[in-house]
Design a protein around this motif. Structure first.
Motif, PDB file in Angstrom:
ATOM      1  N   SER A 419      55.807 -81.630 -27.711  1.00  0.00           N
ATOM      2  CA  SER A 419      55.792 -82.990 -28.423  1.00  0.00           C
ATOM      3  C   SER A 419      56.570 -83.987 -28.142  1.00  0.00           C
ATOM      4  O   SER A 419      56.332 -85.094 -28.109  1.00  0.00           O
ATOM      5  CB  SER A 419      56.479 -82.509 -30.086  1.00  0.00           C
ATOM      6  N   GLU A 423      55.150 -87.606 -25.868  1.00  0.00           N
ATOM      7  CA  GLU A 423      55.995 -89.147 -26.617  1.00  0.00           C
ATOM      8  C   GLU A 423      55.863 -89.582 -25.948  1.00  0.00           C
ATOM      9  O   GLU A 423      55.327 -91.267 -25.388  1.00  0.00           O
ATOM     10  CB  GLU A 423      56.920 -88.340 -28.160  1.00  0.00           C
ATOM     11  N   SER A 461      50.898 -85.375 -31.280  1.00  0.00           N
ATOM     12  CA  SER A 461      52.254 -84.641 -32.161  1.00  0.00           C
ATOM     13  C   SER A 461      52.635 -84.862 -33.455  1.00  0.00           C
ATOM     14  O   SER A 461      53.804 -83.512 -33.907  1.00  0.00           O
ATOM     15  CB  SER A 461      53.128 -84.387 -31.449  1.00  0.00           C
ATOM     16  N   ASN A 462      53.371 -85.895 -33.578  1.00  0.00           N
ATOM     17  CA  ASN A 462      53.474 -86.754 -34.662  1.00  0.00           C
ATOM     18  C   ASN A 462      52.703 -87.792 -35.024  1.00  0.00           C
ATOM     19  O   ASN A 462      51.640 -88.632 -34.883  1.00  0.00           O
ATOM     20  CB  ASN A 462      54.879 -87.222 -34.650  1.00  0.00           C
ATOM     21  N   LYS A 463      53.299 -88.252 -35.918  1.00  0.00           N
ATOM     22  CA  LYS A 463      52.335 -90.186 -36.552  1.00  0.00           C
ATOM     23  C   LYS A 463      52.039 -90.761 -36.051  1.00  0.00           C
ATOM     24  O   LYS A 463      51.004 -90.895 -35.537  1.00  0.00           O
ATOM     25  CB  LYS A 463      52.541 -90.313 -38.401  1.00  0.00           C
ATOM     26  N   THR A 466      50.091 -89.598 -33.387  1.00  0.00           N
ATOM     27  CA  THR A 466      47.974 -89.332 -34.002  1.00  0.00           C
ATOM     28  C   THR A 466      47.604 -90.772 -33.753  1.00  0.00           C
ATOM     29  O   THR A 466      46.477 -90.841 -33.785  1.00  0.00           O
ATOM     30  CB  THR A 466      48.130 -89.017 -35.575  1.00  0.00           C
ATOM     31  N   THR A 589      48.487 -83.657 -39.248  1.00  0.00           N
ATOM     32  CA  THR A 589      50.087 -84.348 -38.251  1.00  0.00           C
ATOM     33  C   THR A 589      50.203 -85.284 -39.434  1.00  0.00           C
ATOM     34  O   THR A 589      50.978 -85.625 -39.806  1.00  0.00           O
ATOM     35  CB  THR A 589      49.380 -84.148 -37.300  1.00  0.00           C
ATOM     36  N   ASP A 590      48.865 -86.429 -39.868  1.00  0.00           N
ATOM     37  CA  ASP A 590      49.250 -87.561 -40.802  1.00  0.00           C
ATOM     38  C   ASP A 590      48.020 -87.535 -41.279  1.00  0.00           C
ATOM     39  O   ASP A 590      47.004 -87.863 -41.525  1.00  0.00           O
ATOM     40  CB  ASP A 590      48.762 -88.679 -39.457  1.00  0.00           C
TER      41      ASP A 590
END
Length: 1759
Positions: A419, A423, A461-463, A466, A589-590
């Motif tokens: 993750s 980023e 991996s995260n909002k 996404t 994820t979102d």
């Protein structure tokens, strides 16, 4: 050498502590452990030394170790080639942690060669595990010492800095030693070193190499490596062939390949990390290349060049070669180095380095430490980023360019799955780093969909990432197409490198079938495209066309729907699957992106329907579809379910399932598309992606708490799992290792989720539901046996799986999955047993759990042996929890099931319980298990108590604690000096006290006797009661409340069961201290504040209600005990009692008036019980208390408005309390204002309850007595509110109304209230119905008491009579004394006279008639005559019965009957007019009754004989109830009790005498009332003496002209002799009382006071007075009667003159000593006979008036 030197902490225990799984969880404790053991960590495997003579001598000199252990330690040393001293330490650690026997069995094992060899091999395995744990500790430190989220980061960091570089150098040397180590042989290590053991040694060697390499890699990830170290490591790894050239490689088999590959992966990563590519990249960007270490080490660079050029074709060398190329290219890009660079780079590409990197990262992800895998990804990220930045992608490709590009993208995907790296990726420039790879993938899109989507999926991996991925796909700029031939609708440039489109082009052929618009892409004319590749095979064109990839994905799905039944379906599936995987990752994820993806997700249902219908369905695509729906179902369960139900994918029932049998038989169920897919596709192939996705989907739907319809619809799905999957999944064919375990775990997760459904989501009713279905199938079908088989895996199998898996596996390793599955099986079984409806038959599941196998290895033993598991503390904890459940419900002896393993298992339990580092939750569960076993498992608890018998004096037994007694631990835990330390947290302290409480409750006297004598036991036990608890609003550990509650209960039980004189002195001192420290005041105040806080904060969700309830219950028990043991408990001060009482009152008020929640009302009910008991026991305190009635009235008002069914018992308690308060305090002037409101509340309650009782009685009368008996046998069904009970609401409300009416004597309030509330009509209506049906005894009795109270005042009597009481009672009362349906009669005893019974109701009705007649006089005479006329037969039988039955009940009825006749006798003329025959019969029977009473009172011996010999002969001729005589009911019972109590003949005689005197007293009362009644049937003395014209015919002659002694024969008529005998008997009894010949107990109750004795004397005087009056009146009547012969008259005169003169002389003698006045109003409050002479008054001066009358009569006769 001290013993402490031998006892060291094992490496496994150290590892458990560092993981945070032990009791040592504070950072300071972790730091202390690291400070104590950091040197061992630094030494690594070097901590274990080789044997030496000095060590052997050291062991030999040690006197603290037994010689057998020393000898065995030397054998261990030889087998393991381990230092002798460490061998003995190892043996001791093994015996402490892993030995599965007792100490006695160890002695046998050491002596037996075969058993000792087996023990040696187990210790060898334990030694290998110790070495692994030591290395794991170092890896743990290196993993988290810079992780800000870890709680022990600072401690780990300081320890890592202590280890320094010595750690790595030690690891390198140990790695070399392991690599070069020669395999052991039987010559060097003994005959136990077989081939199998050698292979085991080599596996251990490979594992240790792998862990050492992991340590080196993690260390250099944070600390840089010098060039010389890199050179040395490179040489070493080359020599070792990156793990492939092991010295003992001839021992390698296929099972070791994963370990060898892991060694190669880590070796390669260490060298890449040592080159510090990240720093090299930074130097290149900053143009500071000279700062890199290798820029200054040219000699090492040259040597490395020569070394790497000679590398062979080992795949592990590929990343090293690529990294070195980068380093050489960056630092020295000159011509001299280009040849070396080209050669090395070519070699790395030839080794297929990108494919290798992808394979390596996947392997590390699956089988290694997560930190190691993520660190490897960061390392490779830097390598790939710098590689693609430094070299063009084309240069990195070999002949097979496309495959190389895909491998590069695969490697990038594996890297970017971390993750943090995802980023970082979006923050880099597009033309640098892995952005180049993204551009490469975009260049292939959408011709090749998978590369780009695979890369973007990894980047989610995260909002935030996404959002970036979504936006990236929304704005695509290039569209790549491949053409086999040049199309006609384009214009190309001269060099064919650029095309231009002439017309609009639909990119997907969907228009005809699916319409136009958003479901297609149009490329407009004029769009330019660059031809990037052209050959005979075709053209690759990259169009400059802007579009949204999400629209393209929709078109791709539509295309798949279009071609689903054609040959192109598989190719299109390959394009759609990456799209589905990306959608799944994004919405997982979102969730907010789900609305934007609706055009795609809405098509998944149709896709599922189409794909499952083709001949060869693509299971991977179907699984991806189901995975997407699982994510959607988490938020939209209803919508997903509706669509799936519509397309028929899931199993379903064509018709609704109405009962459980339909579900279980599965006759009407259809498998659905999934069921067919499982049977026909997945099972034959051995791959189950759809099944795994299906189980996750159903679990999500179940957890989604669907409504009732959907839950019923899920039944077919769950039934498929329970009937077809769970029993057989382990037999299916599998092509991949680990899938079977994963499916089993998912199945159990689904069942676990169902059994944990909340009641709101799972409605209970007749129709089947998921919970009941699961419980039934698991309890009665094969599914239950499957779960039992999972639990029966056993601790040994789990240990083998854990040992076989690669080191440091995360939560997804096979061992962890197996542990999780077994844990779920434990939890499911526990829940099934807990939730299963009660049944008389034993279910197959229960049989499987408790059956004994022939081999003795039953499931109970397997469950108990999970205590040996050390890896995951939750596993033994859940196993013990299930054992606790089985110990409670299963009809078996766990001790018997354990068999020969019992002692060893006990030792293991106690070892873990004693350990100060053991996980606290396991300790608590062990103690809870033992607490349950105290009551349900006597054999098992005796094993754990381990009490030894010591013969005492005089044959008495004295018990001592054995060495393996659990009480040692319990005593340590309650020690006040241990509290607050880490090994004794509050929860554990609470569990220890719960165990002690169980011993006291079960009266384990042997254990209790040992505990009592333990020094400081009572002091330690009651210490919690002296502490100051946190205020209720600040409670953080509610278990402290339970701790104090348990202490209170133990102390209470001890006080209750032990005679006060035998209490231990320490306990007495503690109670004295408790009182002196004002702790009663403290706890009373605290309990009050706790209740108030619970009531005020209930709406905020206070979660410690059970603990509060426990404390209140214990405090209540203490206070109740204090009422009877106040001296022992030192609660004697009235001021303290008053405060405690008022606190209880305030708490009750707070609980019942502040909140209406169920929990608060329960607390209020508990407090109300205590309040009621204290009211009755502390009457003197309550009498001095301030106003109690006001708060009680408020509480009652609040309770009457609450839930009536819930508050039924509480209302009853409050009514009873109000009754007691009125009896104790009465009503003060200030409280009368509350009387109307209180009366109204009570009367409304009475009215409602009476109405409900009528309805209930009518219903019961309709269904019949048989049905009533059947209902009453239903013990589980709660009694309804209309059930007649002695302490029921209706009965107590009537009694309270009676007290209130008695208080309101003048009727100021009750009259107005009863006018508003028609309470009398309701009560009388219910009473009439009750009398007719002979039901509701307690209600009827209470109602009569109320009516009696009202009848004593004119207003009340008028109200009762006006309400129609005679209609209510007169005729219905007949059914009360009729014989019962079975022909039996009521039984009476002394006790039954006070308890409720139907004859008692009859007596009360008599009293009511008497009272009404007395109060209303002529206004009630007609009703009274009606009553006596209806019941004349019973009245006459009762008067006649005294002669044959002298039971107190019979005498009491006669007393009430004569009392009523006494009042009625005042109306002789009316009686004579209406019922002349009855009047004559009554007069005759009264005379006979007088004769009978006189005879029985005169002849005490005869009366005594009757009481002893007669047992209640039937009363002729009618159905008057007959009972036991007092000889049975009183005399014999009392005598028996006296004899049982150790009394002799004197006590028995005294008891019989008391019974005799009680009967005499009753007879005397009857006699006095009888004579008073006869007085009204004989002429008035004054009138007959003075009035010569009196009509004598108006009065009959009552007594015969005879002067014989009173006889007991019914044929002998009553005569004047009877009256004279009566006077003699009364005078005789008076004289005896004066002479004190009789004891003072002359009444039914103990006449201990002088007032009672005086009242009895007055009664005797009253009897004589009336008897003289009747005698004189009847004598004058005879003398004036002309029908009597003169001779008889003369005889009458003579006899009377003689007898009366004698009596007068006796009376004169008696009165000279003093006599009581008459009448005896204290005894006969309802009887007011007219005086013998008008206006006469008692006189204490001179003679009594009636004596003067007798003297005058004697003078008259003598004339």
């Amino acid at each position: 050498m001290a013993e402490s030197e031998m006892s060291v902490r094992s490496c496994r225990e150290l590892w458990t502590i560092l993981l945070g799984r032990s009791a040592l969880r504070e950072p300071a404790q972790i730091e202390a452990e690291l400070d104590r053991h950091w040197e061992r960590l630094q030494q690594g495997l070097g901590y274990y030394k080789a044997p030496s003579s000095s060590s052997a001598a050291r062991v030999k000199e040690n006197k603290d170790v037994a010689q057998p252990l020393k000898d065995f330690g030397l054998r261990i040393s030889k087998l393991l080639n381990l230092d002798e001293f460490q061998s003995v330490q190892l043996l001791q650690c093994y015996l402490q942690e892993d030995y599965r026997g007792t100490r006695d069995s160890l002695k046998v094992v050491l002596k037996d060669e075969r058993q000792s060899q087996a023990l040696l091999l187990k210790i060898a395995d334990y030694y290998y595990e110790e070495r692994m744990c030591l290395l794991r500790c170092v890896i743990l430190l290196l993993t988290y010492f810079q992780d800000q989220r870890h709680p022990y980061m600072d401690q780990y960091c300081s320890c890592v800095h202590k280890l320094d570089k010595d750690l790595v150098s030690n690891c390198q040397s140990q790695l070399e030693n392991l690599f070069k180590a020669e395999a052991p042989t039987w010559e060097t290590h003994g005959n136990l070193m077989t081939e199998r053991r050698v292979s085991r040694w080599f596996v251990q060697c490979l594992r240790e190499q792998s862990l050492l390499l992991e340590i080196i890699f993690l260390y250099h990830a944070y600390f840089e490596m010098s060039p010389s170290d890199l050179l040395n490591l490179t040489k070493m790894f080359k020599e070792q062939g990156f793990g492939l050239r092991q010295t003992n490689r001839h021992l390698i088999d296929k099972s070791m390949d994963a370990l060898v590959n892991r060694i190669g992966y880590l070796s390669s990563l260490i060298l890449v990390e040592g080159m510090d590519i990240d720093f090299l990249h930074k130097c290149a960007l900053d143009d500071t290349k000279e700062d890199h270490e290798f820029a200054k080490a040219s000699d090492i660079v040259k040597e490395m060049d020569q070394l790497l050029v000679t590398f062979g074709d080992i795949p592990h060398q590929g990343p090293v070669l690529m990294a070195w190329v980068l380093l050489r290219h960056t630092l020295k890009p000159g011509a001299t180095s280009s040849l070396v660079i080209n050669k090395i780079s070519a070699a790395s590409l030839q080794l297929d380095v990108f494919k290798y990197l992808s394979t390596m990262l996947k392997a590390l992800e699956l089988s290694g430490n997560n930190c190691t895998a993520s660190t490897a990804k960061m390392c490779i990220y830097g390598l790939l980023a710098f590689t693609v930045t430094s070299f063009q992608v084309e240069r990195l490709q070999t002949d097979n360019a496309g495959t190389q590009s895909l491998n590069l993208i695969d490697a990038a995907c594996e890297v970017l799955s971390a993750s943090t790296l995802a980023e970082d990726f979006w923050e880099t420039k597009p033309n640098m780093g892995l952005g180049v790879i993204l551009d490469l993938a975009v260049g292939m899109f959408p011709h090749m969909v998978r590369p780009l989507l695979q890369l973007l999926t990894a980047l989610v991996s995260n909002k935030s990432t996404t959002k970036k991925v979504y936006n990236f796909l929304s704005r695509m700029s290039f569209y790549t197409q491949v053409y086999k031939h040049k199309p006609n609708d384009i214009i190309s440039s001269d060099d064919e490198t650029q095309w231009k489109r002439k017309t609009t082009k639909l990119l997907y052929p969907l228009g005809q079938c699916f319409g136009t618009g958003q479901t297609n892409l149009r490329m407009p004319p004029g769009v330019l495209g660059r031809v990037s590749f052209a050959s005979e095979q075709g053209y690759v064109v990259r169009w400059n066309y802007s579009y949204s990839a999400w629209t393209l994905f929709t078109c791709e799905v539509e295309m798949l729907l279009l071609v689903v039944s054609t040959a192109d379906v598989m190719a299109q599936c390959a394009r759609v699957k990456p799209i589905l995987d990306l959608i799944h990752k994004i919405i997982s994820t979102d969730w907010n992106k789900s609305d934007s993806l609706l055009p795609l997700t809405s098509r998944i249902y149709m896709l599922l329907q189409r794909l499952t219908s083709i001949i060869n369905p693509p299971v991977d695509v179907i699984a991806s579809c189901v995975n997407c729906l699982s994510v959607l179902a988490a938020r939209l369960p209803g919508k997903v379910w509706a669509h799936l139900h519509h397309i028929g994918f899931l199993p379903f029932a064509p018709s609704p399932l109405t009962n459980l049998s339909q579900c279980v038989n599965a006759q009407k169920l259809k498998a659905g598309s999934y069921g067919n897919l499982l049977v026909h596709i997945e099972q034959p192939r051995g791959v189950y992606p759809v099944t795994i996705a299906f189980l996750r989907l159903i679990t999500t739907l179940v957890k989604g708490q669907l409504g009732r319809t959907q839950n019923t619809g899920l039944i077919p799905c769950v039934l498929l799992v329970l009937k077809e999957m769970l029993p057989t999944y382990h037999k299916w064919r599998y092509s991949t290792y680990g899938v079977r375990e994963r499916i089993g775990c998912l199945i159990l997760e689904l069942i676990h989720a169902i059994l944990n459904l909340s009641p709101e989501g799972e409605e209970q009713g007749r129709s089947p539901n998921l919970v009941s279905l699961c419980i039934y199938c698991l309890a009665n079908r094969e599914a239950g046996q499957a779960v039992v088989n999972i639990m029966g895996v056993g601790v040994d199998t789990i240990d083998v799986v854990l040992a076989a898996q690669p080191s440091g596996c995360g939560s997804e390793g096979p061992g962890q999955i197996l542990i999780q599955t077994v844990q779920l099986a434990f939890s499911i079984t526990n829940n099934v047993i807990r939730l299963k409806p009660p049944s008389n038959t034993v279910s197959p599941l229960e049989q499987a759990l408790t059956q004994h196998n022939g081999h003795g290895n039953n499931l109970i033993v397997v469950l108990a042996k999970y205590i040996y598991h050390k890896h995951d503390p939750a596993l033994p904890r859940l196993a013990i929890q299930l054992l606790k459940r089985l110990a409670t419900v299963a009809p078996m002896s766990i001790y018997a099931c354990l068999g020969s393993d019992a002692a060893a298992i006990r030792d293991a339990f106690l070892t873990r319980l004693q350990s100060k580092t053991e996980d606290m939750r396991i300790k608590v569960m062990i103690l809870e298990f033992l607490t349950v076993a105290v009551e349900t498992q006597p054999g098992l608890i005796e094993l754990f108590l381990n009490l030894e018998v010591k013969d005492g004096n005089e044959g008495s037994k004295e018990f001592l604690l054995g060495e393996w007694s659990c009480l040692h631990v319990v005593l340590d835990l309650i020690d006040s000096k241990q509290q607050g330390k880490y090994w004794c947290p509050p929860l554990l302290h609470r569990a220890a006290l719960a165990f002690l409480l169980a011993l006291w409750q079960d009266r384990r006297d042997s254990a209790i006797s040992v505990l009592r004598k333990k020094e400081r036991f009572w002091e330690n036990l009651i210490t919690p009661l002296f502490g100051t608890l946190t205020p209720p609003s600040e409670i953080t550990e509610p278990c402290v409340l339970e701790t104090c509650a348990f202490v209170m209960k133990i102390v209470g039980l001890e006080i209750y069961y032990v005679v006060s004189g035998s209490l231990e002195q320490t306990l007495k001192d503690g109670l004295q201290k408790f009182s002196n420290a004002r702790r009663y005041d403290y706890w009373s105040q605290y309990v009050k504040s706790l209740v108030c806080h619970m009531a005020e904060k209930e709406d905020e969700g206070i979660c410690y209600f059970p603990e509060t309830q426990m404390l209140i219950s214990a405090w209540r028990m203490l206070l109740i005990l204090s009422t009877s043991h106040s001296d022992v408990m030192h609660l004697t001060e009235d001021s303290t009692k008053l405060k405690l009482f008022m606190d209880v009152l305030d708490a009750t008020k707070a609980a019942l008036t502040t909140s209406t929640s169920v929990s608060c009302l329960r607390l209020g009910s508990m407090m109300a019980t205590l309040l009621l008991i204290l009211l009755k026991q502390w009457r003197s305190v309550v009498a001095a208390a301030p106003d109690i009635l006001s708060p009680l009235s408020l509480i009652l008002e609040s309770v009457l408005q609450a839930d009536q069914q819930l508050m039924e018992r509480t209302k009853a308690k409050l009514f009873s309390a109000l009754i007691s308060v009125l009896q104790i305090q009465g009503l003060d002037g200030g409280q009368t204002s509350q009387l109307p409101l209180l009366l109204q509340s009570v009367c409304e309650t009475v009215k409602d309850e009476a109405q409900a009782l009528m309805d209930s009685t009518r219903h019961l009368s309709q269904v019949g007595d048989a049905m009533e008996e059947e209902v009453s046998m239903e013990t589980d069904s709660p009694q309804g509110p209309q059930k007649d009970q002695r302490d029921g609401v209706c009965v107590l409300a009537l009694h309270l109304a009676k007290e209130l009416c008695r208080t309101d004597e003048d009727g100021e309030h009750w009259v107005s209230v009863m006018r508003k509330v028609p309470v009398l009509s309701s009560v009388l209506g219910a009473m009439e119905l009750s009398l007719r049906s002979k039901r509701n005894l307690y209600f009827t009795e209470a109602a009569l008491h109320l009516l009696l109270t009202l009848a004593r005042t004119p207003q009340g009597a008028a109200a009762v009579a006006g309400a129609g009481v005679i209609q209510t009672i007169c005729l219905p009362l007949l059914s009360v004394y009729e014989a019962s349906s079975d022909g039996t009669s009521q039984s009476f005893s002394r006790k039954s006279q006070d308890s409720a019974c139907w004859p008692g109701v009859y007596r009360l009705c008599m009293s009511l008639m008497e009272s009404l007649l007395k109060t209303l006089r002529y206004n009630f005479i007609n009703e009274a005559l009606d009553f006596v006329g209806v019941h004349q037969e019973r009245i006459l039988q009762c008067l006649n019965a005294v002669r044959t039955v002298q039971s107190l009940a019979c005498l009491d009825e006669a007393d009430h009957t004569v009392g009523f006749l006494l009042q009625l006798s005042s109306f002789c003329k009316e009686w004579q007019f209406h019922l002349p025959k009855l009047l004559r019969d009554v007069q005759v029977n009264l005379c006979y009754l007088c004769q009978t009473c006189t005879y029985l009172l005169h002849s005490k011996k005869m009366l005594h004989h009757y009481l002893q010999a007669k047992n209640g002969e039937p009363m002729p001729p009618g159905p008057l109830p007959r009972t036991q005589q007092p000889s049975q009911s009183v005399t014999k019972d009392v005598a028996a009790a006296a004899a049982a109590g150790g009394g002799g003949g004197g006590e028995r005689e005294e008891a019989e005498q008391k019974a005799l005197l009680a009967v005499q007293c009753s007879l005397l009362k009857i006699l006095s009332k009888t004579l008073a009644s006869l007085q009204h049937f004989t002429p008035d003395c004054c009138q007959i003496l003075l009035d010569q014209c009196m009509d004598l015919a108006e009065y009959r002659t009552l007594f015969a002209l005879s002067f014989t002694t009173s006889a007991f024969d019914p044929d002998v008529a009553p005569s004047f002799g009877t009256l004279l005998a009566t006077i003699n008997v009364a005078l005789s009894m008076l004289s005896e009382m004066e002479k004190k010949k009789e004891p003072v107990s002359l009444s039914i109750v103990s006449l201990s006071s002088s007032e009672e004795i005086q009242a009895l004397k007055s009664l005797l005087m009253f009897t004589m007075e009336n008897c003289f009056y009747v005698l004189i009146s009847q004598a004058v009547r005879c003398l004036k009667d002309p029908s009597i012969l003169p001779r008889d008259k003369q005889r009458l005169k003579q006899e009377l003159s003689s007898e009366l003169s004698t009596l007068l002389s006796s009376l004169f003698r008696h009165f000279r000593r003093g006599s009581p006045s008459s009448p005896a109003s204290g005894i006969l409050p309802s009887t007011q006979p007219k005086p013998p002479t008008p206006g006469s008054k008692p006189s204490h001066e001179g003679q009594e008036p009636f004596i003067q009358l007798v003297q005058a009569f004697v003078r008259l006769v003598q004339r």
